[in-house]
Scaffold this motif. Structure first.
Motif, PDB file in Angstrom:
ATOM      1  N   LEU A 187       0.844  -1.187   0.000  1.00 21.68           N
ATOM      2  CA  LEU A 187       0.000   0.000   0.000  1.00 21.68           C
ATOM      3  C   LEU A 187       0.883   1.241   0.000  1.00 21.68           C
ATOM      4  CD1 LEU A 187      -2.706   1.547   0.393  1.00 21.68           C
ATOM      5  CD2 LEU A 187      -2.427   1.149   2.859  1.00 21.68           C
ATOM      6  N   LEU A 188       0.702   2.103  -0.981  1.00 18.64           N
ATOM      7  CA  LEU A 188       1.410   3.381  -1.011  1.00 18.64           C
ATOM      8  C   LEU A 188       0.689   4.303  -0.043  1.00 18.64           C
ATOM      9  CD1 LEU A 188       3.900   3.707  -2.842  1.00 18.64           C
ATOM     10  CD2 LEU A 188       2.365   1.949  -3.659  1.00 18.64           C
ATOM     11  N   ASP A 189       1.349   4.602   1.061  1.00 13.40           N
ATOM     12  CA  ASP A 189       0.727   5.310   2.178  1.00 13.40           C
ATOM     13  C   ASP A 189       1.633   6.451   2.633  1.00 13.40           C
ATOM     14  OD1 ASP A 189      -0.376   6.141   4.586  1.00 13.40           O
ATOM     15  OD2 ASP A 189      -0.414   4.150   5.486  1.00 13.40           O
ATOM     16  N   PRO A 190       1.160   7.694   2.534  1.00 14.74           N
ATOM     17  CA  PRO A 190       2.003   8.818   2.956  1.00 14.74           C
ATOM     18  C   PRO A 190       2.413   8.752   4.426  1.00 14.74           C
ATOM     19  CG  PRO A 190      -0.056   9.602   1.974  1.00 14.74           C
ATOM     20  CD  PRO A 190      -0.136   8.117   2.038  1.00 14.74           C
ATOM     21  N   SER A 191       1.701   7.982   5.244  1.00 16.89           N
ATOM     22  CA  SER A 191       2.028   7.872   6.667  1.00 16.89           C
ATOM     23  C   SER A 191       2.992   6.727   6.977  1.00 16.89           C
ATOM     24  CB  SER A 191       0.747   7.677   7.484  1.00 16.89           C
ATOM     25  OG  SER A 191      -0.066   8.808   7.373  1.00 16.89           O
ATOM     26  N   SER A 192       3.390   5.976   5.977  1.00 13.88           N
ATOM     27  CA  SER A 192       4.306   4.859   6.210  1.00 13.88           C
ATOM     28  C   SER A 192       5.661   5.377   6.683  1.00 13.88           C
ATOM     29  CB  SER A 192       4.501   4.063   4.919  1.00 13.88           C
ATOM     30  OG  SER A 192       5.449   3.029   5.120  1.00 13.88           O
ATOM     31  N   PRO A 193       6.303   4.657   7.595  1.00  9.77           N
ATOM     32  CA  PRO A 193       7.648   5.067   8.007  1.00  9.77           C
ATOM     33  C   PRO A 193       8.731   4.662   7.006  1.00  9.77           C
ATOM     34  CG  PRO A 193       6.942   3.148   9.263  1.00  9.77           C
ATOM     35  CD  PRO A 193       5.778   3.560   8.400  1.00  9.77           C
ATOM     36  N   TYR A 194       8.368   3.871   5.988  1.00  9.40           N
ATOM     37  CA  TYR A 194       9.359   3.332   5.064  1.00  9.40           C
ATOM     38  C   TYR A 194       9.182   3.895   3.653  1.00  9.40           C
ATOM     39  CZ  TYR A 194       9.101  -0.051   8.837  1.00  9.40           C
ATOM     40  OH  TYR A 194       9.035  -0.636  10.062  1.00  9.40           O
ATOM     41  N   PRO A 195      10.259   4.388   3.046  1.00  9.74           N
ATOM     42  CA  PRO A 195      10.151   4.852   1.656  1.00  9.74           C
ATOM     43  C   PRO A 195      10.122   3.665   0.691  1.00  9.74           C
ATOM     44  CG  PRO A 195      12.407   5.097   2.421  1.00  9.74           C
ATOM     45  CD  PRO A 195      11.597   4.611   3.601  1.00  9.74           C
TER      46      PRO A 195
END
Length: 177
Positions: A29-37
């Protein structure tokens, strides 16, 4: 469909109904809140990339939060909201092109010239087009024949027809008054 995207498989049905065809652990999931790029090596782990809620309101309302609850692995594309077409293009460059996210040049909130005295500022991040040749301008002072390079602002990579759509929308807005 552009030739470069013809092998892509785009789906509009609910991801939860596709479990027999798309294994949950192969979805990112492409998620702006993810801690991982998102990184080139993610291509070895994930076969599917889920785009949803990336382009929303300005400021964003975190629509991706609904998908986050489903437990998919997540990656982000940076701190600035992108249009969906830009997010797909960036993901393709990282995953297929093996270009690290921090090596892609971006332009944030570009001011796009519609006409001689009309511009619009887009509240999103875009991929920056390669710089054009700088124009030479005369340098003021005693040696006015000396030339120097003038730096140009990077221009955004817009999808085909977007500039025309912006101009048309701007004309429509002016007709309302």
């Amino acid at each position: 469909m552009p030739a470069s995207l013809r092998k892509a498989h785009c789906h509009t049905e609910d991801i939860l109904t596709m479990g027999d065809r798309i294994p949950h652990e192969k979805v990112c999931l492409l998620d702006p809140s993810s801690p991982y790029p998102l990184a080139p090596e993610d291509a070895d782990t994930y076969d599917f990339f889920l785009f949803g809620g990336i382009l929303g309101d300005d400021p964003p309302r975190d629509r991706t939060g609904e998908l986050r609850k489903l437990g998919f692995a997540t990656r982000h594309l940076g701190p600035v909201q992108m249009t969906t077409d830009t997010a797909v293009n960036v993901s393709r460059r990282v995953v297929e092109g093996k270009i690290p996210l921090d090596k892609i040049q971006f332009v944030d909130h570009p001011e796009i010239k519609l006409r001689k005295k009309e511009t619009v500022t887009m509240p999103f991040r875009y991929i920056a087009l390669p710089p054009k040749e700088s124009t030479e301008v005369a340098v003021e002072g005693e040696e006015s024949t000396k030339k120097s390079k003038k730096a140009k602002k990077p221009e955004p990579l817009l999808p085909p027809g977007m500039l025309e759509l912006l101009k048309k929308d701007n004309d429509t807005a002016l007709d309302l008054f």
